[in-house]
Design a protein around this motif. Structure first.
Motif: not given
Length: 70
Positions: A4-31
């Protein structure tokens, strides 16, 4: 069969890191690395200890990214 858990999505560009984790709640971190001061707030806020913040002096000395996000 999945657990029931999906693998987190991690996108990295030269100036940004974005991670999305879905489960009971969707959590997103953008740096925005251009604005990151390596203050450690995200490291302390992470409940699963998945973020490690290098000290600013280590970042300058090694030329490394300030964050390691697993």
């Amino acid at each position: 069969m999945t657990d029931g858990l999906l693998k987190p999505v991690k996108e990295v560009s030269p100036l940004t890191i974005r991670i999305v984790r879905e489960g009971a709640k969707t959590r997103e971190l953008v740096v925005n690395l251009d604005r990151c001061a390596a203050c450690g707030l995200c490291e302390r806020a992470c409940s699963v200890n998945a973020i490690t913040v290098e000290t600013p002096s280590a970042v300058v000395r090694k030329g490394a990214d300030p964050l390691d996000i697993d």
